[in-house]
Design a protein around this motif. Sequence first.
Motif, PDB file in Angstrom:
ATOM      1  N   ALA A 207      16.458  -2.729 -10.192  1.00  6.89           N
ATOM      2  CA  ALA A 207      16.257  -2.680 -11.640  1.00  6.89           C
ATOM      3  C   ALA A 207      15.063  -1.780 -11.898  1.00  6.89           C
ATOM      4  O   ALA A 207      13.970  -2.025 -11.389  1.00  6.89           O
ATOM      5  N   VAL A 208      15.274  -0.722 -12.670  1.00  3.28           N
ATOM      6  CA  VAL A 208      14.252   0.301 -12.901  1.00  3.28           C
ATOM      7  C   VAL A 208      13.696   0.148 -14.308  1.00  3.28           C
ATOM      8  O   VAL A 208      14.422   0.296 -15.297  1.00  3.28           O
TER       9      VAL A 208
ATOM     10  N   GLY B  62       0.813  -1.210   0.000  1.00  3.61           N
ATOM     11  CA  GLY B  62       0.000   0.000   0.000  1.00  3.61           C
ATOM     12  C   GLY B  62       0.842   1.253   0.000  1.00  3.61           C
ATOM     13  O   GLY B  62       0.325   2.353  -0.072  1.00  3.61           O
ATOM     14  N   SER B  63       2.166   1.147   0.106  1.00  2.00           N
ATOM     15  CA  SER B  63       3.036   2.310   0.139  1.00  2.00           C
ATOM     16  C   SER B  63       4.203   2.099  -0.819  1.00  2.00           C
ATOM     17  O   SER B  63       5.363   2.149  -0.444  1.00  2.00           O
ATOM     18  N   LEU B  64       3.889   1.830  -2.097  1.00  2.00           N
ATOM     19  CA  LEU B  64       4.897   1.414  -3.046  1.00  2.00           C
ATOM     20  C   LEU B  64       5.502   2.549  -3.860  1.00  2.00           C
ATOM     21  O   LEU B  64       6.346   2.308  -4.690  1.00  2.00           O
TER      22      LEU B  64
ATOM     23  N   LEU C  27       9.353  -3.969  -6.065  1.00  2.00           N
ATOM     24  CA  LEU C  27       9.506  -3.157  -4.859  1.00  2.00           C
ATOM     25  C   LEU C  27       8.581  -1.947  -4.848  1.00  2.00           C
ATOM     26  O   LEU C  27       8.165  -1.494  -3.786  1.00  2.00           O
ATOM     27  N   GLY C  28       8.274  -1.414  -6.026  1.00  2.00           N
ATOM     28  CA  GLY C  28       7.417  -0.227  -6.035  1.00  2.00           C
ATOM     29  C   GLY C  28       7.278   0.370  -7.420  1.00  2.00           C
ATOM     30  O   GLY C  28       7.642  -0.238  -8.427  1.00  2.00           O
TER      31      GLY C  28
ATOM     32  N   LEU D  29       8.456   1.210 -12.939  1.00  2.00           N
ATOM     33  CA  LEU D  29       8.380   0.082 -12.022  1.00  2.00           C
ATOM     34  C   LEU D  29       9.768  -0.185 -11.458  1.00  2.00           C
ATOM     35  O   LEU D  29      10.755  -0.185 -12.210  1.00  2.00           O
ATOM     36  N   VAL D  30       9.862  -0.414 -10.154  1.00  2.00           N
ATOM     37  CA  VAL D  30      11.141  -0.640  -9.492  1.00  2.00           C
ATOM     38  C   VAL D  30      11.165  -2.069  -8.946  1.00  2.00           C
ATOM     39  O   VAL D  30      10.334  -2.434  -8.105  1.00  2.00           O
ATOM     40  N   TYR D  31      12.106  -2.883  -9.446  1.00  2.00           N
ATOM     41  CA  TYR D  31      12.247  -4.275  -9.032  1.00  2.00           C
ATOM     42  C   TYR D  31      13.551  -4.457  -8.251  1.00  2.00           C
ATOM     43  O   TYR D  31      14.473  -3.633  -8.336  1.00  2.00           O
TER      44      TYR D  31
END
Length: 429
Positions: free
Chosen positions: A374-375, A332-334, A408-409, A419-421
Amino acid sequence: MSFLLSFISLFLFSFLTSFKASPQNPYYLGRYCPNTTTYSRNSTYFTNLKTLLFSLSSRNASYSTRFQNATSGQSPNRVTGLFLCRGDYSPEVCRRCVTLAVNETLTRCPYERDVVLYYDECMLRYSHRNILSILTYDGYVFMQNPNNISSNQNQTERFINLVSSTMSRAITEAAKSSRKLYTIKTELTTLQTFYGLLQCTPDLTRWDCKSCLLRSFGRMSLDRIGARLLYPNCITRYELFAFYNETGNKTLPRSALPPGSAPSPPSPPISIPSPRPGEGGNSSVIVIAVVIPITVLFLVFIAVFCFRTKRKRMIHETEPLAGDGDDIKSAGSLQFDFRAIEAATDNFSESKKLGQGGFGQVYKGTFPSGVQVAVKRLSKTSGQGEREFEYEVIVVAKLQHRNLVKLLGYCLEGEEKILVYEFVANKSC
C-alpha cells in the motif's frame, strides 16, 4: 601433589589473564579497508601517511577532547585522518588506543588508502579523500547480543517501545551537545537498568550527527538485550549493564524521558535474562579475584572457553561491510526507488487508488516479485521537510505493533514524499 599445585597455579593464571580488562588493553572490533585504491611503500603518499599517523599518535595530540583531525601533504598525495575516542574514557586510555591503532593499521590494512579501524575505546580513520565534516555510511561494524528480551510478545513490545522512545530523545540530545555525546541510564524494573551511549565525530553538523545516529539505531533489532553499531562518523550502543563510565558524562534522567517510556507500575515486570558482560556486542569484562572452590572455578573456566570461542566467531561474522545495499528489511535502509514505486502502481493510476484524505492518496502496488504494498503518496503541500520526514519514518518503523499495518519503507524524490506499507486487505494504513 606438586603437580596438582602447579596445574592449579597455571590454571588460575590462564583464567585470570584470559579476560580482557578494559580499558588496559584496547579491544579490536573490526576494520574497513576496501582494496579499491592502494599505494606503494616507496610512494609520496606513504611518506605523507607516516607523517599523519605520527601526528595523530604524538603525546601532544588532543586526547583530552577525544577527537583530532589532521592532513599531510599536497594533492594528489594528500592524506586526511582523524581519531575519535569514546567520550567516557580518560585521555590516557584514548592515547593508548590511538597509539595501538596507529601501530596496527599498516598490518591490518596494508597499502589501502581508505581505512577505518574500530576498537571499543577508539576509532582511527584516514583517506586520500577529504573526510572532514562529511557524513558517510561506507564501512561499519554491527554486533548484538544473541539473547532475546523475552518469549512473551507483550513484554517484548513494551521493551521495544521503551528503547525507541528513550533512544530517539537521546539522539536529539547527542546531536545538539557540544561534544556530540550523550549517555542514558533508566530503570526498566527494580532489578534491571537500561544503559545507552550515542556519540558522533564533533566535526559533523547537528543534522548530520542526528542522521547518522538514527541510521545506526534504525539497523538494530530491538528485541535483543544489547546491540551496537559503529559507522565512521558515529557510535550507537545499548545494554542492560553499565558498560560505560558514568562519572563526568551527561545522562538522561528519568524525569526527562518521554511520557510512557518507562513501564507503568501496574504492568507485570519485564522478564529479561541477565546479560553477561562481554557477550555478543559487549566487549569489556571486569575480573574480581575471589576464593572459590576448585570445582566451581573449573566450571567457570569451561564457560569462559565456550564464550570466548563464540565471541571470536561473532566478531569474525560482523566484519564491516561496504555500503548499505538495498536491504529494505532494516529500518536503516528503508528508502525505495521512485521509479520502482511508479511501475508498481501503474504510474499512480486511478484504478490502483485505495483511498484519499487530507494527507494525500493511497494506492495498491505490486512489485515484479509479486509482493503487494500500500503506497501512501503524501500531499506536496504538507510542509514536512525531508529530514523531519526521514526521522519520522525511522521512529515509526521502530514502533511497529502486531495490530498495525507494517511500514516497509519510504521514498523521497524531489517534492515527492511517499510511505510504503505492507498490503493487508480490509485494513487501513
